[in-house]
Scaffold this motif. Structure first.
Motif, PDB file in Angstrom:
ATOM      1  N   LEU A 128       6.115  -9.046  -1.033  1.00 36.42           N
ATOM      2  CA  LEU A 128       7.191  -9.622  -0.246  1.00 36.42           C
ATOM      3  C   LEU A 128       7.262 -10.765   0.350  1.00 36.42           C
ATOM      4  O   LEU A 128       8.170 -11.649   0.337  1.00 36.42           O
ATOM      5  N   PHE A 129       5.842 -11.097   1.120  1.00 35.38           N
ATOM      6  CA  PHE A 129       5.766 -12.253   1.945  1.00 35.38           C
ATOM      7  C   PHE A 129       5.270 -13.239   1.117  1.00 35.38           C
ATOM      8  O   PHE A 129       5.504 -14.620   1.712  1.00 35.38           O
ATOM      9  N   THR A 151       1.963   0.571  -0.390  1.00 30.32           N
ATOM     10  CA  THR A 151       2.641  -0.132   0.695  1.00 30.32           C
ATOM     11  C   THR A 151       1.861  -1.585   0.957  1.00 30.32           C
ATOM     12  O   THR A 151       2.783  -2.799   1.207  1.00 30.32           O
ATOM     13  N   PHE A 152       0.665  -1.628   0.905  1.00 30.63           N
ATOM     14  CA  PHE A 152      -0.009  -2.908   1.098  1.00 30.63           C
ATOM     15  C   PHE A 152       0.325  -4.073   0.164  1.00 30.63           C
ATOM     16  O   PHE A 152       0.765  -5.285   0.424  1.00 30.63           O
ATOM     17  N   THR A 153       0.547  -3.449  -1.102  1.00 31.07           N
ATOM     18  CA  THR A 153       0.910  -4.375  -2.239  1.00 31.07           C
ATOM     19  C   THR A 153       2.080  -4.863  -1.943  1.00 31.07           C
ATOM     20  O   THR A 153       2.772  -6.116  -2.190  1.00 31.07           O
ATOM     21  N   LEU A 203      12.017  -8.763  -5.251  1.00 32.45           N
ATOM     22  CA  LEU A 203      12.021  -8.163  -6.713  1.00 32.45           C
ATOM     23  C   LEU A 203      10.560  -7.949  -7.070  1.00 32.45           C
ATOM     24  O   LEU A 203      10.216  -7.048  -7.683  1.00 32.45           O
ATOM     25  N   ALA A 204       9.653  -9.028  -6.740  1.00 27.25           N
ATOM     26  CA  ALA A 204       8.177  -8.825  -7.094  1.00 27.25           C
ATOM     27  C   ALA A 204       7.812  -7.436  -6.388  1.00 27.25           C
ATOM     28  O   ALA A 204       6.986  -6.781  -7.207  1.00 27.25           O
ATOM     29  N   VAL A 213      -2.821   6.984  -2.692  1.00 30.51           N
ATOM     30  CA  VAL A 213      -2.658   5.567  -3.042  1.00 30.51           C
ATOM     31  C   VAL A 213      -1.634   4.972  -2.101  1.00 30.51           C
ATOM     32  O   VAL A 213      -1.165   3.741  -2.456  1.00 30.51           O
ATOM     33  N   LEU A 214      -0.966   5.982  -1.335  1.00 33.27           N
ATOM     34  CA  LEU A 214       0.315   5.380  -0.605  1.00 33.27           C
ATOM     35  C   LEU A 214       0.003   4.094   0.134  1.00 33.27           C
ATOM     36  O   LEU A 214       0.728   3.287   0.015  1.00 33.27           O
TER      37      LEU A 214
END
Lengths: 289, 268
Positions: free
Chosen positions: B85-86, B78-80, B108-109, B73-74
């Motif tokens: 982040l953006f 990473t995707f989430t 933070l999110a 599930v890496l």
């Protein structure tokens, strides 16, 4: 002359670094001469399957080398596919690997992968089908409509169609009835004679091996126990039995007769030989029970 | 390569975590997930992580095995993380480039999201690592029993699940075998573009499906030969019993979830 296959100090270890570490073959060395019909025999877990998967580069040795026609097959790992075309391997129960819509296209899978022209593929498919004992009209059928024995022949034809220098058959007769067994072996013998290729027949049936091969390689616990002509091997019946293997039934009869005091060669292994030996004894006038 | 798949793997053992009733463990995992989703800020996340660490310690499952379970599930993690982040907007951007901007809230999110997914997966993996598939389906069947009243085929669902779990290793082995056989005929699974690779899967997938159907058929016949006719009137060899430790574990679990809920409400 350079042997077609030369195996030197082959060792393969499964699961190295884990508590399940186990050597399936250990320091194995032997040679196969071109044109030879070699039988490979051994009890379950003796390393037969692991060994043959090394010979066409499906498994990579943990240590040791395999030479095909004098070149190390792993000299160019990128071209290992070329080795697989030259050393054809038919797995156990090969009928489970069929996938195409017609028998013809399934047999053509190998030669097409080799990059042959359509005419060459066509010739290879028809020739292989004939060797495997498949009639022309079967070629357009779906492989899934065929009987179990026919499916197996299609799968064998799929490997023969690549015209390999060495053909390895892993238990080709497993699960067939005695008649189907005999017919399939006759096809393999005819193929060997017509092509003069090298054949490795893996089996655990001594009778099957005895009647077909020039030389036998006996494996036990990841090592080569002995190798030699059937006569040489069956003369060492006690060692075979210690490896959990039987001698052919005919040999067993001959040995029992000799133990009862008959002057008979205990290493005979075909019915014909035994009959001849018994007739000779009768003519000689010695006491026959 | 295929043998590395750890889905539904069970590590036998004899710890408290192994001995708990499977139903208790299922309830605890549900409570754990509820708690995880009530977590709001560092304090609550730290508390959830601490509880998980204690459970891992009790179960004696090696941390390495848990981390290995995260591998598949890496990409999702990473995707989430990148999306959070953006796309989380705040008041003052830390960094801006064309339409891309990063706010402190976004960082933070992203951190919390990664923590949440990681803890979620580790927690559920701990369940499958300490509970054998048979116990797990047994527990599920017994927990879902009330649903029988509204005609949910609970027993059939549980049976399907245990059969599916049972056949995962068999099918993996079969895949390996067919792959080798097709490679011996010159099949190439490793090179080429996406379309070529997809096409190269046909010689693998067709025999695999056929053998799966054949196995299913054989299993059905074998079950019928042994007079299988569903769950009605069937008795069990191993009957599940709650022990004192199960009640204790459930009380602790409830307290934990309630505690996190309250702390989360307080914004910790």
């Amino acid at each position: 002359m350079e042997p077609i296959l030369r195996v030197e100090h082959l060792t393969h270890t499964y699961g190295s670094g884990t508590p399940f570490e186990r050597s399936a073959v250990q320091d194995l060395s032997f040679q196969v001469e071109a044109g030879e019909f070699l039988g490979v025999i051994g009890h379950t877990g003796s390393g037969k399957s692991t060994l043959i998967q090394h010979l066409n580069g499906l498994l990579r040795p943990t240590s040791g080398h395999i030479y095909l026609d004098g070149t190390d097959i792993w000299a160019k790992p990128k071209e290992i596919r070329q080795v697989r075309f030259q050393v054809g391997l038919v797995f156990q129960y090969p009928e489970y690997q069929l996938f195409e819509e017609t028998v013809y296209r399934d047999i053509a899978f190998g030669p097409t992968n080799m990059g042959l022209t359509p005419e060459q593929v066509d010739r290879a498919v028809r020739e292989a089908a004939a060797f495997a004992g498949l009639s022309e009209e079967l070629l357009d059928k779906s492989p899934f409509e065929l009987s179990g024995g026919q499916k197996r022949r299609v799968a064998i034809a799929g490997v023969i169609a690549m015209d390999p220098k060495v053909l390895i058959l892993d238990e080709p007769t497993a699960g067939l009835d005695p008649e189907g067994r005999e017919r399939l072996l006759a096809n393999i013998r005819a193929y060997h004679q017509a092509k003069g290729n090298t054949i490795l027949l893996v089996s655990h049936s001594m009778d099957e091996i005895a009647r077909n091969v020039d030389r036998i390689l006996v494996l036990k616990d990841a090592h080569v126990l002995m190798s030699g002509t059937p006569r040489e091997v069956f003369a060492r019946a006690e060692e075979l039995e210690s490896a959990g293997l039987d001698v052919p039934q005919v040999t067993r009869i001959a040995r029992a007769l000799r133990d009862r005091g008959l002057a008979i060669d205990p290493a005979v292994y075909t019915t014909e030989e035994l009959t001849a030996a018994l007739l000779a004894l009768k003519k000689g006038g010695s006491a026959v029970c | 390569m295929l043998k590395d798949i750890t889905l539904g793997q069970y590590f036998p053992g004899d710890t408290l975590a192994h001995r708990l009733d499977p139903r208790t463990k299922l309830i605890l995992v549900v409570l754990y997930i509820v708690a995880l989703f009530c977590a709001k800020y560092f304090w609550t996340y730290a508390l959830v992580a601490l509880v998980l660490a204690v459970c891992v310690r009790i179960s004696r499952v090696r941390l390495k095995a848990l981390v290995r379970g995260l591998k598949p599930v890496l990409i999702i993690i990473t995707f989430t993380a990148v999306l959070n982040l953006f796309y989380t907007k705040g008041e003052e951007p830390l960094w801006q480039w064309h339409f891309l901007s990063i706010y402190p809230e976004g960082i933070l999110a992203a951190v919390f999201m990664v923590l949440r997914i990681t803890l979620l997966i580790m927690g559920t993996f701990l369940l499958t690592y300490t509970t054998s598939p048979i116990h797990l389906t047994d527990g599920m069947e017994s927990l879902m029993n009330p649903l029988k009243k509204i005609h949910v085929p609970v027993h059939e669902l549980a049976m399907m699940m245990s059969i599916a779990l049972r056949f995962i290793p068999t099918l993996i082995e079969e895949t390996d075998k067919i792959m080798s056989a097709q490679k011996a005929r010159g099949a190439d699974f490793e090179s080429g573009n996406l379309l070529q690779r997809a096409k190269a899967m046909i010689p693998l997938l067709v025999p695999l499906f056929i053998s799966a159907f054949r196995r299913a058929d054989e299993l059905a016949v074998a079950m019928e030969c042994r007079c299988y006719h569903g769950g009605e009137g069937r008795t069990k060899l191993h009957v599940l019993h709650y022990a004192a430790r199960d009640y204790a574990a459930m009380v602790l679990g409830l307290a934990f979830a309630a505690g996190i809920f309250v702390l989360g409400r307080m914004g910790l």
